[in-house]
Write a protein that holds these residues in place. Structure first.
Motif, short mmCIF file in Angstrom:
data_model
loop_
_atom_site.label_atom_id
_atom_site.label_comp_id
_atom_site.label_asym_id
_atom_site.label_seq_id
_atom_site.Cartn_x
_atom_site.Cartn_y
_atom_site.Cartn_z
N GLU A 91 -3.20 -7.62 -1.01
CA GLU A 91 -4.51 -8.09 -1.46
C GLU A 91 -4.56 -8.33 -2.95
O GLU A 91 -5.40 -9.08 -3.43
CB GLU A 91 -5.61 -7.10 -1.05
N SER B 198 -13.26 -6.12 -7.69
CA SER B 198 -14.29 -6.76 -6.87
C SER B 198 -13.64 -7.90 -6.09
O SER B 198 -12.50 -8.28 -6.36
CB SER B 198 -15.40 -7.32 -7.76
N ALA B 199 -14.37 -8.46 -5.17
CA ALA B 199 -13.86 -9.59 -4.40
C ALA B 199 -13.43 -10.73 -5.32
O ALA B 199 -14.16 -11.09 -6.26
CB ALA B 199 -14.93 -10.09 -3.44
N ASN C 159 -7.16 -10.07 -7.29
CA ASN C 159 -7.53 -9.74 -5.91
C ASN C 159 -7.73 -11.07 -5.19
O ASN C 159 -8.65 -11.82 -5.50
CB ASN C 159 -8.80 -8.90 -5.88
N SER D 246 -4.43 0.02 -2.71
CA SER D 246 -5.07 0.71 -1.59
C SER D 246 -4.96 -0.09 -0.30
O SER D 246 -5.12 0.46 0.79
CB SER D 246 -6.54 0.98 -1.91
N ALA D 247 -4.66 -1.38 -0.41
CA ALA D 247 -4.51 -2.25 0.77
C ALA D 247 -3.37 -3.23 0.48
O ALA D 247 -3.34 -3.85 -0.57
CB ALA D 247 -5.79 -3.00 1.05
N ASN E 154 0.82 -1.21 0.00
CA ASN E 154 0.00 0.00 0.00
C ASN E 154 0.86 1.27 0.00
O ASN E 154 0.39 2.34 0.33
CB ASN E 154 -1.00 0.00 1.16
N THR F 217 -8.55 -11.54 -2.11
CA THR F 217 -9.36 -11.38 -0.91
C THR F 217 -10.83 -11.13 -1.24
O THR F 217 -11.19 -10.96 -2.40
CB THR F 217 -8.86 -10.18 -0.07
N ALA F 218 -11.63 -11.06 -0.21
CA ALA F 218 -13.05 -10.71 -0.37
C ALA F 218 -13.26 -9.20 -0.31
O ALA F 218 -14.38 -8.72 -0.41
CB ALA F 218 -13.87 -11.40 0.71
N ASN F 219 -12.16 -8.44 -0.15
CA ASN F 219 -12.24 -6.98 -0.10
C ASN F 219 -12.30 -6.39 -1.50
O ASN F 219 -12.26 -7.12 -2.48
CB ASN F 219 -11.04 -6.43 0.68
N ALA F 220 -12.33 -5.06 -1.59
CA ALA F 220 -12.41 -4.37 -2.89
C ALA F 220 -11.29 -3.32 -3.01
O ALA F 220 -11.55 -2.13 -2.98
CB ALA F 220 -13.77 -3.73 -3.05
N PRO F 221 -10.04 -3.78 -3.16
CA PRO F 221 -8.93 -2.84 -3.24
C PRO F 221 -8.85 -2.18 -4.63
O PRO F 221 -9.54 -2.58 -5.56
CB PRO F 221 -7.70 -3.73 -3.01
#
Length: 105
Positions: free
Chosen positions: A100, A71-72, A39, A96-97, A16, A41-45
């Motif tokens: 991920e 998307s995830a 991606n 952004s993260a 990041n 992960t289940a996040n939205a970086p």
């Protein structure tokens, strides 16, 4: 001259904070054939990608993708095929993260 295909980046998770993930070796030229981002992960970086000429710094003029949304669990193929890297040119990325998004070039 013989051409030997190789991975610029076999697989790397993006931080990041801006980081150089590849620098073209001295006396060589490289051509990007595929730039894959996943991606994991289940996040939205988001992902920002720069191609920085040798001796320059990253900035708005070197960004090819700015805060590209994921998307995830999504995989995206970036439209960078045919992009030429001269000696000392680099690929720099920031997410952004941290850890991920994984990239392969």
């Amino acid at each position: 001259m013989a051409r030997t295909p190789k991975n610029f980046v076999a697989a790397e998770q993006i931080n990041n904070s801006i980081e150089t993930i590849y620098t073209q070796a001295t006396g060589t030229r490289g051509i990007i054939r595929r730039f894959v981002c996943c991606n994991t992960t289940a996040n939205a970086p988001t992902l920002t990608v720069h191609i920085v000429p040798s001796g320059d710094a990253n900035g708005a003029d070197t960004q090819l993708y700015t805060e590209l949304a994921f998307s995830a669990k999504e995989t995206q193929f970036l439209e960078l095929e045919g992009c030429v890297l001269e000696t000392g040119d680099s690929i720099q990325c920031v997410s952004s993260a941290a850890n991920e998004i994984t990239v392969r070039v």
